[in-house]
Design a protein around this motif. Structure first.
Motif, PDB file in Angstrom:
ATOM      1  N   GLU A  90       0.827  -1.210   0.000  1.00  0.00           N
ATOM      2  CA  GLU A  90       0.000   0.000   0.000  1.00  0.00           C
ATOM      3  C   GLU A  90       0.860   1.260   0.000  1.00  0.00           C
ATOM      4  O   GLU A  90       0.439   2.296  -0.525  1.00  0.00           O
ATOM      5  CB  GLU A  90      -0.953  -0.041   1.190  1.00  0.00           C
ATOM      6  CG  GLU A  90      -2.027  -1.109   1.014  1.00  0.00           C
ATOM      7  CD  GLU A  90      -3.010  -1.194   2.149  1.00  0.00           C
ATOM      8  OE1 GLU A  90      -2.803  -0.498   3.185  1.00  0.00           O
ATOM      9  OE2 GLU A  90      -3.991  -1.952   2.031  1.00  0.00           O
ATOM     10  N   ALA A  91       2.053   1.174   0.564  1.00  0.00           N
ATOM     11  CA  ALA A  91       2.975   2.306   0.462  1.00  0.00           C
ATOM     12  C   ALA A  91       3.374   2.535  -0.990  1.00  0.00           C
ATOM     13  O   ALA A  91       3.494   3.679  -1.448  1.00  0.00           O
ATOM     14  CB  ALA A  91       4.209   2.051   1.323  1.00  0.00           C
ATOM     15  N   LEU A  92       3.573   1.447  -1.730  1.00  0.00           N
ATOM     16  CA  LEU A  92       3.848   1.558  -3.160  1.00  0.00           C
ATOM     17  C   LEU A  92       2.644   2.099  -3.910  1.00  0.00           C
ATOM     18  O   LEU A  92       2.777   2.894  -4.840  1.00  0.00           O
ATOM     19  CB  LEU A  92       4.234   0.196  -3.725  1.00  0.00           C
ATOM     20  CG  LEU A  92       5.662  -0.290  -3.487  1.00  0.00           C
ATOM     21  CD1 LEU A  92       5.800  -1.742  -3.921  1.00  0.00           C
ATOM     22  CD2 LEU A  92       6.655   0.595  -4.237  1.00  0.00           C
ATOM     23  N   ALA A 237     -12.832  -9.773   3.464  1.00  0.00           N
ATOM     24  CA  ALA A 237     -11.586  -9.052   3.740  1.00  0.00           C
ATOM     25  C   ALA A 237     -10.610  -9.194   2.578  1.00  0.00           C
ATOM     26  O   ALA A 237      -9.968  -8.220   2.166  1.00  0.00           O
ATOM     27  CB  ALA A 237     -10.956  -9.566   5.031  1.00  0.00           C
ATOM     28  N   VAL A 238     -10.507 -10.400   2.032  1.00  0.00           N
ATOM     29  CA  VAL A 238      -9.637 -10.626   0.879  1.00  0.00           C
ATOM     30  C   VAL A 238     -10.074  -9.754  -0.296  1.00  0.00           C
ATOM     31  O   VAL A 238      -9.254  -9.109  -0.967  1.00  0.00           O
ATOM     32  CB  VAL A 238      -9.648 -12.118   0.479  1.00  0.00           C
ATOM     33  CG1 VAL A 238      -8.967 -12.315  -0.881  1.00  0.00           C
ATOM     34  CG2 VAL A 238      -8.962 -12.952   1.539  1.00  0.00           C
ATOM     35  N   GLY A 239     -11.387  -9.725  -0.562  1.00  0.00           N
ATOM     36  CA  GLY A 239     -11.901  -8.920  -1.661  1.00  0.00           C
ATOM     37  C   GLY A 239     -11.633  -7.441  -1.463  1.00  0.00           C
ATOM     38  O   GLY A 239     -11.271  -6.725  -2.412  1.00  0.00           O
ATOM     39  N   ILE A 244      -8.439  -2.539  -2.992  1.00  0.00           N
ATOM     40  CA  ILE A 244      -7.582  -1.390  -2.703  1.00  0.00           C
ATOM     41  C   ILE A 244      -6.303  -1.439  -3.533  1.00  0.00           C
ATOM     42  O   ILE A 244      -5.868  -0.443  -4.116  1.00  0.00           O
ATOM     43  CB  ILE A 244      -7.238  -1.331  -1.204  1.00  0.00           C
ATOM     44  CG1 ILE A 244      -8.467  -0.922  -0.385  1.00  0.00           C
ATOM     45  CG2 ILE A 244      -6.098  -0.354  -0.946  1.00  0.00           C
ATOM     46  CD1 ILE A 244      -8.228  -0.917   1.110  1.00  0.00           C
ATOM     47  N   LEU A 245      -5.695  -2.614  -3.594  1.00  0.00           N
ATOM     48  CA  LEU A 245      -4.373  -2.725  -4.206  1.00  0.00           C
ATOM     49  C   LEU A 245      -4.414  -2.793  -5.724  1.00  0.00           C
ATOM     50  O   LEU A 245      -3.569  -2.200  -6.406  1.00  0.00           O
ATOM     51  CB  LEU A 245      -3.648  -3.951  -3.646  1.00  0.00           C
ATOM     52  CG  LEU A 245      -3.216  -3.857  -2.176  1.00  0.00           C
ATOM     53  CD1 LEU A 245      -2.608  -5.171  -1.720  1.00  0.00           C
ATOM     54  CD2 LEU A 245      -2.232  -2.711  -1.982  1.00  0.00           C
ATOM     55  N   VAL A 246      -5.369  -3.543  -6.272  1.00  0.00           N
ATOM     56  CA  VAL A 246      -5.357  -3.783  -7.725  1.00  0.00           C
ATOM     57  C   VAL A 246      -6.697  -3.485  -8.385  1.00  0.00           C
ATOM     58  O   VAL A 246      -6.910  -3.847  -9.547  1.00  0.00           O
ATOM     59  CB  VAL A 246      -4.950  -5.245  -8.034  1.00  0.00           C
ATOM     60  CG1 VAL A 246      -3.552  -5.536  -7.515  1.00  0.00           C
ATOM     61  CG2 VAL A 246      -5.940  -6.237  -7.404  1.00  0.00           C
ATOM     62  N   GLY A 247      -7.592  -2.832  -7.656  1.00  0.00           N
ATOM     63  CA  GLY A 247      -8.927  -2.603  -8.203  1.00  0.00           C
ATOM     64  C   GLY A 247      -9.016  -1.487  -9.218  1.00  0.00           C
ATOM     65  O   GLY A 247      -9.926  -1.481 -10.054  1.00  0.00           O
ATOM     66  N   ALA A 248      -8.079  -0.533  -9.182  1.00  0.00           N
ATOM     67  CA  ALA A 248      -8.179   0.633 -10.054  1.00  0.00           C
ATOM     68  C   ALA A 248      -8.266   0.277 -11.536  1.00  0.00           C
ATOM     69  O   ALA A 248      -9.138   0.798 -12.249  1.00  0.00           O
ATOM     70  CB  ALA A 248      -7.010   1.584  -9.794  1.00  0.00           C
TER      71      ALA A 248
END
Length: 276
Positions: A90-92, A237-239, A244-248
């Motif tokens: 998430e920092a990345l 939670a996994v979803g 957050i990380l790869v949804g964009a």
């Protein structure tokens, strides 16, 4: 953004993961997460600082208590390592931005809740509500820092909407969802609403799909039946974390399908949660 920033946030995640282990072990039993200090559950010997280093101590101790040699569950280093990796990711993803603290708090809370649900089929209120409150406070600070107050409105709508939908499902068929999942849905709406409603949809649909695939796989292997309980909170939670990380890219692709301007240029004309 420097790699040192990512490393520092990752190390912070390791420390937070150690605290999450304490919370997972004590909160469901109604015990304080502050006092007494960490001790071996087998012999009650206080854990020395040298034996409390995330992941490293577990490996150096050969997975056993130094005093009584009782095995230390693998959940401890796994949760610490996973928290560290996700914090670094998430920092990345966000860099030193105003929304990063909210994402980290939200992720940490989800990890603790998922661990409780996996072990006890329980989503403790004493974890849900603090995570909700801290996430909301961090988002309020992010809105104040960036001037993006409209995102708080989207966040509130997502939180209320997710809670209402899951509450309706619980009311129609309580066997489908426990009320803990209903509360968790409100938390997901709060944590993901800042980014836009489609992130929430992606999290719920993606998490449900993963849960369905795992359930079908276990049924095919003869390890569960239709009546076997499933910790649905784990998959939600996994979803959410995946969103957050790869949804964009997924959300932007979907929005481009219904936006004629985006179809011509490859960039959505409007994106909830991503205004220019």
């Amino acid at each position: 953004m420097s790699s040192m920033f990512v490393v520092i946030i990752g190390l912070l995640g390791l420390a937070v993961g150690s605290f999450l282990n304490v919370a997972v072990s004590r909160v469901p039993a109604g015990r304080s997460v502050v006092r007494p200090g960490s001790a071996c559950p087998g012999c009650s010997t206080p854990i020395a600082a040298r034996d409390n280093i995330p992941v490293v101590s577990w490996l150096l101790l050969a997975r056993r208590c130094r005093a009584c040699r009782v095995p230390i569950p693998a959940r401890y280093p796994l949760l610490e390592a996973l928290t560290g990796l996700l914090f670094a990711a998430e920092a990345l993803r966000f860099g030193p931005s105003a929304v990063l603290p909210a994402a980290l708090v939200f992720t940490a809370g989800l990890l603790a809740l998922a661990a409780c649900d996996a072990e006890l089929f329980l989503l403790p209120l004493r974890l849900v509500y603090p995570t909700l409150g801290l996430t909301a406070a961090c988002l309020l600070a992010a809105a104040a820092a960036t001037g993006q107050w409209y995102r708080l409105g989207v966040t509130a709508a997502c939180a209320v909407g997710a809670f209402a939908v899951f509450f309706a499902l619980h009311w129609v068929r309580p066997a489908w969802l426990g009320f803990g999942d209903v509360r968790l849905a409100g938390l997901l709406g709060t944590g993901l609403g800042w980014f836009g409603p489609w992130y929430l949809v992606l999290a719920v649909v993606g998490g449900s799909f993963v849960g369905l695939l795992m359930g079908l796989g276990l049924m095919a292997a003869g390890r569960m039946t239709r009546d076997t309980r499933i910790p649905f909170g784990v998959f939600l939670a996994v979803g959410a974390i995946a969103a957050i990380l790869v949804g964009a890219p997924v959300v932007h692709w979907y929005e481009s399908l219904s936006d004629p301007y985006a179809n011509a240029t490859g960039v959505p004309f409007t994106t909830v949660g991503h205004r220019p």
